[in-house]
Design a protein around this motif. Structure first.
Motif, PDB file in Angstrom:
ATOM      1  N   THR A 131      26.440  37.083  29.809  1.00  0.00           N
ATOM      2  CA  THR A 131      25.185  36.499  29.959  1.00  0.00           C
ATOM      3  C   THR A 131      24.322  37.542  29.794  1.00  0.00           C
ATOM      4  OG1 THR A 131      25.242  37.096  32.412  1.00  0.00           O
ATOM      5  CG2 THR A 131      25.667  34.561  31.589  1.00  0.00           C
ATOM      6  N   GLY A 132      24.677  38.465  28.709  1.00  0.00           N
ATOM      7  CA  GLY A 132      23.942  39.658  28.448  1.00  0.00           C
ATOM      8  C   GLY A 132      24.441  40.953  29.219  1.00  0.00           C
ATOM      9  N   GLY A 133      23.907  42.436  28.914  1.00  0.00           N
ATOM     10  CA  GLY A 133      24.490  43.500  29.412  1.00  0.00           C
ATOM     11  C   GLY A 133      25.601  44.373  28.712  1.00  0.00           C
ATOM     12  N   ALA A 134      26.141  45.066  29.160  1.00  0.00           N
ATOM     13  CA  ALA A 134      27.093  46.044  28.465  1.00  0.00           C
ATOM     14  C   ALA A 134      28.407  45.258  28.021  1.00  0.00           C
ATOM     15  CB  ALA A 134      27.382  47.279  29.132  1.00  0.00           C
ATOM     16  N   HIS A 135      28.896  44.449  28.938  1.00  0.00           N
ATOM     17  CA  HIS A 135      30.203  43.470  29.145  1.00  0.00           C
ATOM     18  C   HIS A 135      30.083  42.469  29.593  1.00  0.00           C
ATOM     19  CE1 HIS A 135      30.881  44.710  32.884  1.00  0.00           C
ATOM     20  NE2 HIS A 135      30.705  45.932  32.732  1.00  0.00           N
ATOM     21  N   GLY A 136      31.090  41.495  29.483  1.00  0.00           N
ATOM     22  CA  GLY A 136      31.230  40.378  30.047  1.00  0.00           C
ATOM     23  C   GLY A 136      31.712  40.622  31.640  1.00  0.00           C
ATOM     24  N   ASN A 137      31.821  39.430  32.114  1.00  0.00           N
ATOM     25  CA  ASN A 137      32.496  39.475  33.641  1.00  0.00           C
ATOM     26  C   ASN A 137      33.497  38.565  33.787  1.00  0.00           C
ATOM     27  OD1 ASN A 137      30.708  41.310  35.089  1.00  0.00           O
ATOM     28  ND2 ASN A 137      29.020  40.039  34.821  1.00  0.00           N
ATOM     29  N   TYR A 138      34.513  38.921  34.517  1.00  0.00           N
ATOM     30  CA  TYR A 138      35.492  37.918  34.741  1.00  0.00           C
ATOM     31  C   TYR A 138      36.102  38.049  36.051  1.00  0.00           C
ATOM     32  CZ  TYR A 138      38.621  41.865  33.945  1.00  0.00           C
ATOM     33  OH  TYR A 138      39.198  42.998  33.901  1.00  0.00           O
ATOM     34  N   TYR A 139      36.641  36.803  36.342  1.00  0.00           N
ATOM     35  CA  TYR A 139      37.437  36.756  37.748  1.00  0.00           C
ATOM     36  C   TYR A 139      38.318  35.768  37.981  1.00  0.00           C
ATOM     37  CZ  TYR A 139      34.426  32.880  39.243  1.00  0.00           C
ATOM     38  OH  TYR A 139      33.807  31.694  38.988  1.00  0.00           O
ATOM     39  N   SER A 140      39.317  35.869  38.745  1.00  0.00           N
ATOM     40  CA  SER A 140      39.983  34.666  39.081  1.00  0.00           C
ATOM     41  C   SER A 140      40.155  34.114  40.443  1.00  0.00           C
ATOM     42  CB  SER A 140      41.670  35.298  38.739  1.00  0.00           C
ATOM     43  OG  SER A 140      41.702  35.781  37.183  1.00  0.00           O
ATOM     44  N   ILE A 141      40.744  33.043  40.416  1.00  0.00           N
ATOM     45  CA  ILE A 141      40.881  32.216  41.861  1.00  0.00           C
ATOM     46  C   ILE A 141      42.009  31.526  41.874  1.00  0.00           C
ATOM     47  CG2 ILE A 141      39.851  30.666  43.696  1.00  0.00           C
ATOM     48  CD1 ILE A 141      37.149  31.117  42.380  1.00  0.00           C
ATOM     49  N   GLY A 142      42.880  31.822  42.735  1.00  0.00           N
ATOM     50  CA  GLY A 142      44.271  31.260  43.073  1.00  0.00           C
ATOM     51  C   GLY A 142      43.806  29.951  43.908  1.00  0.00           C
ATOM     52  N   TYR A 143      44.527  28.483  43.474  1.00  0.00           N
ATOM     53  CA  TYR A 143      44.404  27.257  44.246  1.00  0.00           C
ATOM     54  C   TYR A 143      46.005  27.189  44.463  1.00  0.00           C
ATOM     55  CZ  TYR A 143      39.564  27.181  42.691  1.00  0.00           C
ATOM     56  OH  TYR A 143      38.225  27.375  42.355  1.00  0.00           O
ATOM     57  N   ASN A 144      46.146  27.113  45.780  1.00  0.00           N
ATOM     58  CA  ASN A 144      47.406  26.948  46.363  1.00  0.00           C
ATOM     59  C   ASN A 144      47.583  25.713  47.106  1.00  0.00           C
ATOM     60  OD1 ASN A 144      48.361  30.038  45.729  1.00  0.00           O
ATOM     61  ND2 ASN A 144      46.533  30.178  46.779  1.00  0.00           N
ATOM     62  N   ILE A 145      48.084  24.817  46.572  1.00  0.00           N
ATOM     63  CA  ILE A 145      48.077  23.392  47.155  1.00  0.00           C
ATOM     64  C   ILE A 145      49.358  22.583  47.586  1.00  0.00           C
ATOM     65  CG2 ILE A 145      47.382  21.082  46.705  1.00  0.00           C
ATOM     66  CD1 ILE A 145      45.427  22.244  44.517  1.00  0.00           C
ATOM     67  N   ARG A 146      49.422  22.325  48.971  1.00  0.00           N
ATOM     68  CA  ARG A 146      50.532  21.752  49.320  1.00  0.00           C
ATOM     69  C   ARG A 146      50.360  20.138  48.806  1.00  0.00           C
ATOM     70  NH1 ARG A 146      51.397  21.739  55.501  1.00  0.00           N
ATOM     71  NH2 ARG A 146      49.603  20.455  55.505  1.00  0.00           N
ATOM     72  N   THR A 147      51.425  19.693  48.030  1.00  0.00           N
ATOM     73  CA  THR A 147      51.368  18.353  47.408  1.00  0.00           C
ATOM     74  C   THR A 147      51.539  17.053  48.200  1.00  0.00           C
ATOM     75  OG1 THR A 147      53.614  18.428  46.561  1.00  0.00           O
ATOM     76  CG2 THR A 147      51.910  19.356  45.290  1.00  0.00           C
TER      77      THR A 147
END
Length: 238
Positions: A121-137
């Motif tokens: 969204t502009g700037g020196a670099h992009g940003n990133y992250y991760s989210i774990g979804y841990n689900i009992r079925t």
């Protein structure tokens, strides 16, 4: 910079390869939307499961995953609407909102899916992250750290993580490894995911270390932390 009218939304469904007998089929759905001049776009790949047997729980899980991943669409909409902000940038810049996923654990009893998000969204670099979804079925319950650890085990988890990080970077302290602080402070809302035989504690860029170090994924084998995790977990039996 002014954005033109949005292009029509494209929805594509791609089915994964046939699952193993003791696992679920996980499909990939893709959503794409862009401005008419393609100066900004959102591209979302999100998982949907099939083969669970319980259609009510399967629908619950799929609805949850779709809602979580599709948040990027609202962020894109807000960004495009803010013409005062986007007008500050060169006309040839391309802004992006991208979501993909990894399946790190897949069984009839439990799935672990990691959302990988990137935006520029502009700037020196992009940003990133991760989210774990841990689900009992069995019921669609989304696990947090407290559902895995025995009571009063967070401090021990901090110590296991710190030791593993020092081993990863061949360092004698967390500061020497490059982290901001010389101790960790993992809380009950800490992000994590499951792989076969291990719990992975995941730290995003800037969370505990500079952006240049990227994300830090700390693999803790269940055999190593067996004394602090609960019995009869749906992804691990002692």
């Amino acid at each position: 910079m002014k954005f033109a009218n949005l292009l029509i939304v494209i929805l594509v469904i791609t089915t994964s390869a046939k699952a193993e007998v003791d696992s679920l089929i996980i499909m990939k759905k893709e959503f794409y939307q862009a401005t008419e001049d393609t100066s900004a776009y959102v591209k979302i790949s999100y998982p949907q499961i099939s083969g669970l047997g319980n259609s009510e729980v399967q629908g619950k899980i799929n609805s949850f995953l779709e809602t979580e991943f599709m948040q990027a669409k609202s962020w894109f909409d807000d960004f495009v609407a803010d013409t005062d902000y986007t007008s500050e940038f060169p006309p040839d810049w391309v802004f992006s909102f991208e979501t993909d996923f990894r399946v790190t654990f897949n069984s009839k009893d439990f799935i672990s899916v990691v959302l990988d998000y990137y935006e520029f969204t502009g700037g020196a670099h992009g940003n990133y992250y991760s989210i774990g979804y841990n689900i009992r079925t069995s019921d669609g319950k989304v696990f947090g750290i407290s559902d895995i650890l025995k009571p009063n085990s967070l401090q021990a988890l901090n110590e296991f993580c710190a030791e593993e990080i020092m081993n990863m970077f061949d360092a004698n302290s967390l500061n020497e490894a490059g982290l901001f602080e010389d101790e960790l402070n993992i809380s009950e809302d800490q992000d994590f995911y499951i792989i076969p035989n291990a719990l992975v504690i995941q730290f995003d860029p800037y969370e505990v270390a500079p952006y240049a170090m990227g994300s830090i994924d700390v693999e803790l084998e269940f055999s190593k932390i067996k004394n602090i995790i609960k019995d009869n977990l749906p992804f691990y039996k002692k």
